[in-house]
Design an enzyme around this catalytic site. Structure first.
Site: not given
Length: 954
Positions: A579, A640, A694
Site C-alpha cells: 500500500r 513488517s 506495526d
C-alpha cells in the site's frame, strides 16, 4: 407464533377427514332419509315395553344428533393447534397464564441417548399404568451388544394405599422394590435408580421434583407440594435393605422419548396416551425462561392434559364430556385429557350407550344396573369391541356380561360409538402434537422438520387405528413436518433407565472434560506469577541481560500531541499486497488516501534491486495520480518483517518471511535499499524519515486520538506489544531524559522455560508441529495462528476418551489447521444458537450431537479465555511498570489495539480488560481499537519525528 390458517372445510373435505378405523366412514354418512341403515326395521325385544319408543325416523335423528357431537372439523382442529401453541409459548416465556393453560415444565433431561450407554439400572414406575406399580431391572449394552430384555414385576396398589397417607404409598413402593431385588441374582452394590413418576410435577433438577397435583385416581395426603424423590429416598432408607442412588425422576412421557431406539435418527418428541395423555420434546434451553440458560436443549413436559381453553374446546365438548367431568375426582380440571386419555374413553362410551338405550335406540330401550354404573366399561372393552374383525362377537360377550340383551344391529352401532369416541380422541391428540411440531420447526428455523416421535401407552398398544388416524391428521395440520412414529420399547421403562444411563454418562464425560480443561482455567495467583515473570524479563531485557524479551528500542521518542500538521507519505509492505498512502494531518483530523499495488511472485522472489525498484515505481504512480509529482514529502515505512532497528530510519532485515525471498536484502538496511532505488529513479524525491513496526504504528494511530495512549498491542495472527519507556532505563540507547518506545517482541516470552508450568500437553503438540519449535512460546498460547490448533488437539484427546463424537475419530479432525481460529470467534458468538454452532462443526465433517456442540463450545471458551487472560497479564505488567517508572499512586493510560482476534472474537477484549483490572488495580486502563495502524500509524510516527526536529531547530 406461526400463523395457522383457519379456513373453513369444504363439505367433501369434512367427509374425507372423518373416516373411522378400518376405513369405515362415520355413522352419520350411513344415513338415508329414514335414519341409520339397518335401524329402520327394529323389532321390540321381549320383556321390554315398546311403549314410548321412538319410531325409526326418530331413532335415526337421535343417533345422528348424539354422535355428531363428537365430530371435530379441520377448522376446529387448527384453532386448538393455534391456541395450544400460544399457551406453550406463554408458559415457556414465564408469562402468567390461567390455570387452564399447559404447564411446559422443564425436566432437566438435557440429552438424548447416542447408543453408547451401558450398565445395569433399576427403574421404579408409579402412575404409568393406573393402580399398579412396576419395578424393572434394565441392562443396557450399547449399540454393539445384544439387547437384553428387562426383568420386571408389577405390583397392584390397594385402593386404600392410593387414597391414604403419602408415607404409606412410598413405604409400599420401597417394599415392592426390595421384594423385586431380593429375587434378582445379580450384584446389587451401588444401584442407580430411575424413578418414573407420571403426575404433574414442578421439577427443579434431574433428581428434584415437587408434586403439583394428583391425577389418575390417586389422592394420597401429604405429598402435594413435596419432593417425591426425597419421599422415595426416605422410604428406601426406612426399608434399609439396599443402598440405592435415585439418579433421576422422570415422567412416563420422557421415558417414552428416551426409550426410542437411536437407529431411527433424532427422537426428540415423546407422546403418551395411556390412562392420561401428555407429550414432551427437546426445547432450546434459551427459550425456557425459568432455566436462565443460553445454550443447549432441555426436555420440556408439555402437560397438555390440563389444556382447557373454553374458546376452542367449548365447541367440541359434548354433553357426555360434561357429565364425565362432573363425575370425576377433579371436576373442571384436565379437560383435554378427559377427551383423550384411556382412563376416560371407556366411560365416554358407557355414557353414550346408556343415553342411546334410554332413548330406545339400543338394547330395545333396556338398560342394566351395570351399564348405569360408573367405570363398568374400560379401555380394554372399547379396544375389543372396536376391532373391525372380531369386535362384533366381543360386543355381544361384553355387553351380555353387563346384563344387556344385544340385538344384531346393536353390535354394529356399538362399534360405531367406540370408533367415533376413539376417532375424536386421535384427532384432538394430533392437533396438540401438531402444535408441538410447529413449535420445534419454528424455534429451529427449519423449512422442513424431520423428526421421530416415540409413542407409548395402552391406547396405542390396543387401538392400532388410533395411530393411523393420528398420522393422517398430523400430515394435514403440519405438512412441513416429516414425522416418523416409533413405538416405545417396554412402555417407557427402558427409557427411564436410559435417562439414568445418560445422566451417568454425562456426569462421567463432564468429569473428563473438566480434568482436560482444568489447566486452561487460570486463577488469580497463576496470572499474578505471569505478570511478575514478564516484569522481571522486561527489566532484564532493558538492561541488555539475558531475557526472553528482546525489548528493542524503536527510536520513537514521543507520541502525537495533536499539534502535528502536514502531508505525509506512508508505505506498508507486509505481504503480497503493498500500500501507498497519502496522510493529511490537519486541525480537523486525519484524511487518508491510499492505493493497493500487487507484488508479483517473480518480484518477491527475484533480486532485492528489482523489488525496491518496483516499490518506487508504485510510489511514483501514486504521486502522479494524486498530483504530487516533484514534491518531497516525509515518508514513513511500515516494514513488517523481522528487523533489528539501529535508528528511527535504520532497520536491518534479519530474514524474509511470508513468501518473500528477494536476494541481497537479508542483513541489509532496508531504508538504504529504498533510498538507493529512489536515487536510481532520479525523477522522484522522497524523504524517508522512519521505518516503523506495526505495533508502534498501532500505538501512534490511537495516540493521535488520545494523547494518553502510550501502549500498543497486536493480537491477531501473531501478538506483540510496545510502550513508552523512560530513556534512562534503556541501556542500549544513550541519554537519561525523555522517553523511548520499546518494541517488546513479547511473542518470545517464556522461551526460557518460565511458562513451562502453564504449558499443557496440547501446547507441546502444537509447538512440536510448528515451523519454529521451542520459540515464540507466549505467542503460541495467545495468537490466532495457534488457538485453533490447540482446540483441535483437545478435541482429538476428548474423542479418544469417548467424550466427543461417540468416540469415533474422523479424518478431518486429524488434519492440521482444519480448525481455524475464526471458528472460535463464530462458535463463541452470543448471537449464535446451538443449531448454528452445530452447522459450523458439521461443515468440518464432524458428525455431532447437541452435547458435542456444547462441549466443543466449552473447549473453545477455555482456550480463548486463557489466551485473553495471559494477554491481560502481559498488559498489566506493562502498565504497572509505567506507573512505577513515574512514581504515581494511580496511572491513567490508554492502550491502542489491533488484530483480528482482539477485534472479532466476541469476548476476548472484555476478558483482557477484566484481567488488567484485577492485576493492576491502581491503573485506569482504556483500550482503543486502532484504525490502520500500519498506514496511518507510520505517517504519524513520521509527523511526530518532523515536529520534534522542528522543535530542536528552534
Amino acid at each position: 407464533m406461526p400463523n395457522i390458517a383457519r379456513e373453513e372445510l369444504k363439505p367433501e373435505e369434512s367427509e374425507q377427514l372423518l373416516l373411522l378405523p378400518g376405513g369405515h366412514p362415520p355413522l352419520w354418512n350411513h344415513m338415508d332419509s329414514t335414519g341409520p341403515v339397518g335401524l329402520q326395521q327394529r323389532e321390540g325385544a321381549p320383556g321390554c315395553s315398546q311403549e314410548g319408543l321412538p319410531c325409526p325416523s326418530d331413532s335415526s335423528e337421535l343417533v345422528l344428533a348424539c354422535l355428531q357431537q363428537f365430530k371435530v372439523t379441520e377448522t376446529q382442529l387448527r384453532q386448538i393447534q393455534a391456541s395450544l401453541l400460544c399457551s406453550m409459548e406463554h408458559a415457556l416465556g414465564g408469562q402468567a397464564s390461567p390455570a387452564s393453560s399447559v404447564r411446559m415444565l422443564p425436566t432437566y433431561v438435557g440429552s438424548t441417548p447416542h447408543g453408547t450407554e451401558q450398565g445395569d439400572f433399576v427403574v421404579l414406575e408409579l402412575g404409568a399404568t393406573g393402580a399398579s406399580l412396576r419395578v424393572l431391572w434394565v441392562t443396557l449394552v450399547g449399540n454393539e451388544g445384544h439387547r437384553m430384555e428387562p426383568r420386571s414385576q408389577e405390583f397392584v396398589i390397594p385402593p386404600e394405599v392410593m387414597l391414604g397417607p403419602g408415607q404409606q404409598l412410598f413405604d409400599f413402593a420401597a417394599r415392592c422394590l426390595s421384594e423385586f431385588l431380593d429375587a434378582i441374582p445379580m450384584d446389587k452394590k451401588g444401584l442407580q435408580l430411575g424413578f418414573s413418576f407420571s403426575f404433574p410435577c414442578h421439577q427443579t433438577g434431574l433428581d428434584r421434583s415437587t408434586l403439583i397435583s394428583w391425577t389418575k385416581g390417586f389422592r394420597c395426603s401429604g405429598v402435594e407440594g413435596h419432593d417425591v424423590v426425597q419421599l422415595l429416598r426416605d422410604a428406601i432408607k426406612r426399608q434399609g435393605a439396599y443402598s440405592i442412588d435415585v439418579v433421576a425422576v422422570v415422567n412416563d412421557t420422557v421415558g417414552t422419548m428416551m426409550g426410542c431406539e437411536p437407529g431411527f435418527g433424532p427422537c426428540e418428541v415423546g407422546l403418551v396416551v395411556d390412562t392420561g395423555t401428555n407429550a414432551c420434546y427437546m426445547e432450546e434451553a434459551r427459550h425456557v425462561a425459568v432455566l436462565d440458560e443460553d445454550r443447549g436443549r432441555v426436555c420440556v413436559s408439555v402437560e397438555w392434559g390440563s389444556f382447557s381453553d373454553d374458546g376452542v374446546l367449548g365447541p367440541v365438548l359434548t354433553t357426555f364430556d360434561h357429565a364425565l367431568d362432573q363425575e370425576s375426582l377433579n371436576p373442571g380440571a384436565q379437560r383435554f385429557e378427559k377427551m383423550i386419555g384411556g382412563l376416560y374413553l371407556g366411560e365416554l362410551v358407557r355414557l353414550v350407550l346408556a343415553h342411546l338405550a334410554q332413548q330406545g335406540v339400543l338394547f330395545d330401550g333396556c338398560t342394566s344396573s351395570a351399564l348405569l354404573t360408573h367405570g363398568s366399561i374400560l379401555l380394554e372393552h372399547v379396544a375389543e369391541m372396536e376391532d373391525p374383525l372380531a369386535g362384533a362377537a366381543r360386543v355381544h360377550a361384553i355387553l351380555q356380561d353387563l346384563g344387556l340383551s344385544v340385538g344384531a344391529s346393536d353390535a354394529e352401532l356399538v362399534q360405531y360409538v367406540c370408533a367415533t369416541v376413539l376417532t375424536r380422541a386421535a384427532r384432538l391428540c394430533a392437533a396438540a402434537l401438531a402444535a408441538v411440531l410447529s413449535r420445534l420447526r419454528h424455534s429451529r428455523e427449519l423449512q422442513m422438520l424431520q423428526i421421530a416421535v416415540a409413542t407409548g401407552g395402552r391406547v396405542f398398544e390396543r387401538h392400532p387405528s388410533f395411530l393411523s388416524i393420528l398420522q393422517e391428521t398430523v400430515k394435514l395440520l403440519a405438512p412441513e413436518c416429516d414425522v416418523s412414529f416409533i413405538p416405545s420399547v417396554d412402555g417407557g421403562g427402558r427409557g427411564v433407565a436410559m435417562v439414568t444411563a445418560v445422566a451417568a454418562r454425562l456426569a462421567a464425560h463432564r468429569r473428563l472434560l473438566e480434568e482436560t480443561l482444568a489447566p486452561f482455567r487460570l486463577n488469580h495467583e497463576q496470572l499474578a506469577v505471569v505478570q511478575a515473570q514478564m516484569r522481571e524479563a522486561m527489566v532484564k531485557g532493558l538492561r541488555g541481560e539475558a531475557s526472553s524479551l528482546r525489548m528493542l528500542p524503536t527510536y520513537v521518542r514521543a507520541t502525537p500531541d495533536g499539534t502535528e500538521r502536514g502531508d505525509f507519505l506512508a508505505l506498508d509492505l507486509g505481504g503480497t499486497n503493498f500500500r501507498v498512502l497519502l496522510v493529511c494531518v490537519t486541525a480537523g483530523g486525519v484524511k487518508i488516501t491510499s492505493q493497493v499495488y500487487s507484488i508479483p511472485e517473480y518480484v518477491a522472489q527475484g533480486s532485492g534491486q528489482q523489488l525496491f525498484d518496483h516499490i518506487v515505481d508504485c510510489i511514483v504512480d501514486f504521486q502522479q495520480k494524486q498530483g504530487l509529482s516533484g514534491q518531497s514529502l516525509p515518508l514513513g515505512f511500515t516494514f513488517s518483517f523481522p528487523c533489528r532497528q539501529l535508528g528511527l530510519d535504520q532497520g536491518i532485515l534479519l530474514n524474509w518471511t511470508k513468501g518473500f525471498n528477494a536476494s541481497d536484502c537479508e542483513g541489509q538496511d532496508v531504508v538504504c535499499l529504498l533510498r538507493e532505488a529512489i536515487r536510481r529513479r532520479q525523477a522522484v524525491e522522497l524523504n524517508v524519515v522512519a521505518i516503523v513496526n506495526d505495533t508502534v504504528g498501532t500505538m501512534m494511530s490511537c495516540g493521535y486520538e488520545d494523547p494518553r495512549c502510550e501502549v500498543g498491542l497486536i493480537v491477531g495472527t501473531g501478538t506483540n506489544a510496545c510502550y513508552m519507556e523512560e530513556l534512562r532505563n534503556v541501556a542500549a540507547v544513550a541519554g537519561d531524559s525523555g522517553h523511548m518506545c520499546i518494541n517488546m517482541e513479547w511473542g518470545a516470552f517464556g522461551d526460557d522455560g518460565s511458562l513451562d508450568l502453564l504449558r499443557t500437553c496440547f501446547d507441546a503438540n502444537v509447538d512440536q508441529a510448528s515451523i519454529n519449535p521451542g520459540k515464540q512460546s507466549f505467542e503460541k498460547m495467545i495468537s490466532g495462528m495457534y488457538l485453533g490448533e490447540i482446540v483441535r488437539h483437545i478435541l482429538l484427546h476428548l474423542t479418544s476418551l469417548g467424550v466427543l463424537f461417540r468416540g469415533q475419530q474422523t479424518q478431518r479432525l486429524q488434519t492440521r489447521d482444519i480448525f481455524k481460529t475464526k471458528f472460535l470467534s463464530e462458535i463463541e458468538s452470543d448471537s449464535l444458537a446451538l443449531r448454528q454452532v452445530r452447522a459450523i462443526l458439521e461443515d468440518l465433517g464432524l458428525p455431532l450431537t447437541s452435547d458435542d456442540a456444547l462441549m466443543v463450545l466449552e473447549v473453545c471458551q477455555a482456550v480463548s479465555q486463557r489466551a485473553a487472560q495471559l494477554c491481560g497479564a502481559g498488559v498489566a505488567a506493562v502498565v504497572e511498570k509505567i506507573r512505577e517508572n513515574r512514581g504515581l499512586e494511580e496511572l491513567t493510560v490508554s492502550v491502542g489495539v489491533d488484530g483480528t482476534l482482539y477485534k472479532l472474537h466476541p469476548h476476548f477484549s472484555s476478558l483482557v480488560a477484566a484481567t488488567v483490572r484485577k492485576l493492576a488495580p491502581r491503573c485506569v486502563v482504556t483500550f482503543l481499537q486502532s484504525e490502520d495502524g500500519s498506514g496511518k500509524g507510520a505517517a504519524l510516527v513520521t509527523a511526530v519525528a518532523c515536529r520534534l526536529a522542528q522543535t530542536a531547530c528552534v
